[in-house]
Write a protein that holds these residues in place. Sequence first.
Motif, PDB file in Angstrom:
ATOM      1  N   GLU A  10      -4.282  17.696  44.805  1.00  0.00           N
ATOM      2  CA  GLU A  10      -4.966  17.075  43.665  1.00  0.00           C
ATOM      3  C   GLU A  10      -5.673  18.099  42.790  1.00  0.00           C
ATOM      4  N   GLU A  11      -5.861  19.297  43.276  1.00  0.00           N
ATOM      5  CA  GLU A  11      -6.535  20.317  42.482  1.00  0.00           C
ATOM      6  C   GLU A  11      -5.609  20.797  41.373  1.00  0.00           C
ATOM      7  N   ALA A  12      -6.110  20.767  40.116  1.00  0.00           N
ATOM      8  CA  ALA A  12      -5.308  21.222  38.974  1.00  0.00           C
ATOM      9  C   ALA A  12      -5.522  22.715  38.770  1.00  0.00           C
ATOM     10  N   PRO A  13      -4.482  23.449  38.471  1.00  0.00           N
ATOM     11  CA  PRO A  13      -4.625  24.899  38.286  1.00  0.00           C
ATOM     12  C   PRO A  13      -5.349  25.228  36.989  1.00  0.00           C
ATOM     13  N   SER A  14      -5.930  26.416  36.949  1.00  0.00           N
ATOM     14  CA  SER A  14      -6.565  26.919  35.731  1.00  0.00           C
ATOM     15  C   SER A  14      -5.738  28.077  35.196  1.00  0.00           C
ATOM     16  N   THR A  15      -5.728  28.212  33.879  1.00  0.00           N
ATOM     17  CA  THR A  15      -4.993  29.297  33.222  1.00  0.00           C
ATOM     18  C   THR A  15      -5.988  30.219  32.543  1.00  0.00           C
ATOM     19  N   GLN A  16      -5.906  31.502  32.839  1.00  0.00           N
ATOM     20  CA  GLN A  16      -6.849  32.463  32.276  1.00  0.00           C
ATOM     21  C   GLN A  16      -6.121  33.440  31.365  1.00  0.00           C
ATOM     22  N   ALA A  17      -6.777  33.787  30.241  1.00  0.00           N
ATOM     23  CA  ALA A  17      -6.234  34.785  29.311  1.00  0.00           C
ATOM     24  C   ALA A  17      -7.371  35.665  28.826  1.00  0.00           C
ATOM     25  N   THR A  24     -13.218  27.276  28.837  1.00  0.00           N
ATOM     26  CA  THR A  24     -14.513  27.906  29.103  1.00  0.00           C
ATOM     27  C   THR A  24     -14.380  29.392  28.776  1.00  0.00           C
ATOM     28  N   LEU A  25     -15.353  29.914  28.055  1.00  0.00           N
ATOM     29  CA  LEU A  25     -15.307  31.307  27.619  1.00  0.00           C
ATOM     30  C   LEU A  25     -16.410  32.114  28.292  1.00  0.00           C
ATOM     31  N   SER A  26     -16.050  33.303  28.709  1.00  0.00           N
ATOM     32  CA  SER A  26     -17.026  34.297  29.151  1.00  0.00           C
ATOM     33  C   SER A  26     -16.632  35.621  28.511  1.00  0.00           C
ATOM     34  N   ILE A  27     -17.544  36.561  28.466  1.00  0.00           N
ATOM     35  CA  ILE A  27     -17.231  37.839  27.818  1.00  0.00           C
ATOM     36  C   ILE A  27     -17.606  39.013  28.718  1.00  0.00           C
ATOM     37  N   LYS A  28     -16.807  40.063  28.564  1.00  0.00           N
ATOM     38  CA  LYS A  28     -17.097  41.320  29.233  1.00  0.00           C
ATOM     39  C   LYS A  28     -17.532  42.319  28.171  1.00  0.00           C
ATOM     40  N   ILE A  29     -18.692  42.899  28.390  1.00  0.00           N
ATOM     41  CA  ILE A  29     -19.199  43.892  27.449  1.00  0.00           C
ATOM     42  C   ILE A  29     -18.624  45.268  27.784  1.00  0.00           C
ATOM     43  N   ARG A  37     -14.602  41.793  25.250  1.00  0.00           N
ATOM     44  CA  ARG A  37     -13.397  41.167  25.759  1.00  0.00           C
ATOM     45  C   ARG A  37     -13.737  39.720  26.110  1.00  0.00           C
ATOM     46  N   VAL A  38     -12.942  38.817  25.599  1.00  0.00           N
ATOM     47  CA  VAL A  38     -13.168  37.387  25.816  1.00  0.00           C
ATOM     48  C   VAL A  38     -12.237  36.903  26.916  1.00  0.00           C
ATOM     49  N   GLN A  39     -12.800  36.325  27.948  1.00  0.00           N
ATOM     50  CA  GLN A  39     -12.010  35.729  29.011  1.00  0.00           C
ATOM     51  C   GLN A  39     -11.989  34.225  28.811  1.00  0.00           C
ATOM     52  N   SER A  40     -10.829  33.709  28.522  1.00  0.00           N
ATOM     53  CA  SER A  40     -10.645  32.292  28.220  1.00  0.00           C
ATOM     54  C   SER A  40      -9.957  31.609  29.395  1.00  0.00           C
ATOM     55  N   VAL A  41     -10.616  30.604  29.948  1.00  0.00           N
ATOM     56  CA  VAL A  41     -10.060  29.865  31.074  1.00  0.00           C
ATOM     57  C   VAL A  41      -9.785  28.436  30.645  1.00  0.00           C
ATOM     58  N   ILE A  42      -8.512  28.016  30.743  1.00  0.00           N
ATOM     59  CA  ILE A  42      -8.142  26.633  30.467  1.00  0.00           C
ATOM     60  C   ILE A  42      -8.211  25.879  31.778  1.00  0.00           C
ATOM     61  N   ASN A  43      -9.164  24.993  31.895  1.00  0.00           N
ATOM     62  CA  ASN A  43      -9.379  24.267  33.131  1.00  0.00           C
ATOM     63  C   ASN A  43      -8.367  23.138  33.282  1.00  0.00           C
ATOM     64  N   GLY A  44      -7.799  23.007  34.455  1.00  0.00           N
ATOM     65  CA  GLY A  44      -6.834  21.949  34.714  1.00  0.00           C
ATOM     66  C   GLY A  44      -7.507  20.597  34.806  1.00  0.00           C
ATOM     67  N   GLN A  45      -6.756  19.532  34.627  1.00  0.00           N
ATOM     68  CA  GLN A  45      -7.284  18.174  34.693  1.00  0.00           C
ATOM     69  C   GLN A  45      -6.981  17.565  36.052  1.00  0.00           C
TER      70      GLN A  45
END
Length: 262
Positions: free
Chosen positions: A8-15, A203-208, A254-262
């Motif tokens: 049931e866990e949906a995968p997440s996609t990170q870029a 969800t966005l996070s950043i690396k300095i 650097r922007v880390q973008s994670v697409i959360n699964g449903q």
Amino acid sequence: MLQSATAEEAPSTQADFPGLIEALNSHEVSNLIDGVVTEVHFKPGQFVEAGDILFSIDPGPYELTVKTQRLNTVRAETTLSSARQDLERIQKLKDRGSATDVQMLKAVVALSLGEARLEQAKAELKSAESDLEDTVIRARISGIISQSAINPGAYVEKGRAPLARIDQMDPVLLSYEIPYVDRIEQLAIDNLRTPSELLDRVTLSIKISETWLYPETTTPDNLSSRVDMATGTMTIWAELANPNFRLRPGMRVRVQSVINGQ
């Protein structure tokens, strides 16, 4: 049970994308009147609050103008009061047949002119008082202020280049570019109808730097209306909390973008 929960866990996609920190709001401080700057009330790089005094312009000429316009207003009020009294007197004489229509017309015209002159005097007084207030230049927003472009004693003309700039520091604006075709493909995979629906799951996070991950996260707010013809990318913007002012406009991240699964 373990297999059921895993299924049931949906995968997440990170870029990962290059990003830029920008000021969410920036204000160019300018003068609305001509005059000699008598004092600069800040130092470059200082945090200023909205309403803080930044520059003072010599108020002397404007104080004199206000006094003159106040006297003109009093004179106009006196003239109007006299015109009203004359009209009332001539009206009574006319009622008794002792005044002509011409005298009555002159009295009415004098009253109208008196009212117009008073309105003009009030408008000129209001303008003079506004100019006097503008001898004190205040911050319109809170933020970090740049170096002053002028020094005390300088004469500044209305409409000249900005005297300084204020950049809002919390929150800041994060911008980054994504390959649009890749995201359209993602929409098809996840059966989403619009890019906005996809952004709602990001969800966005950043690396300095390679070792410094910024602790605050955010979500995208808006995306550009057009695709860049040269790069095939779209720009996305997000507000990002910056309570300690560590992030500064112009920083590359650097922007880390994670697409959360449903």
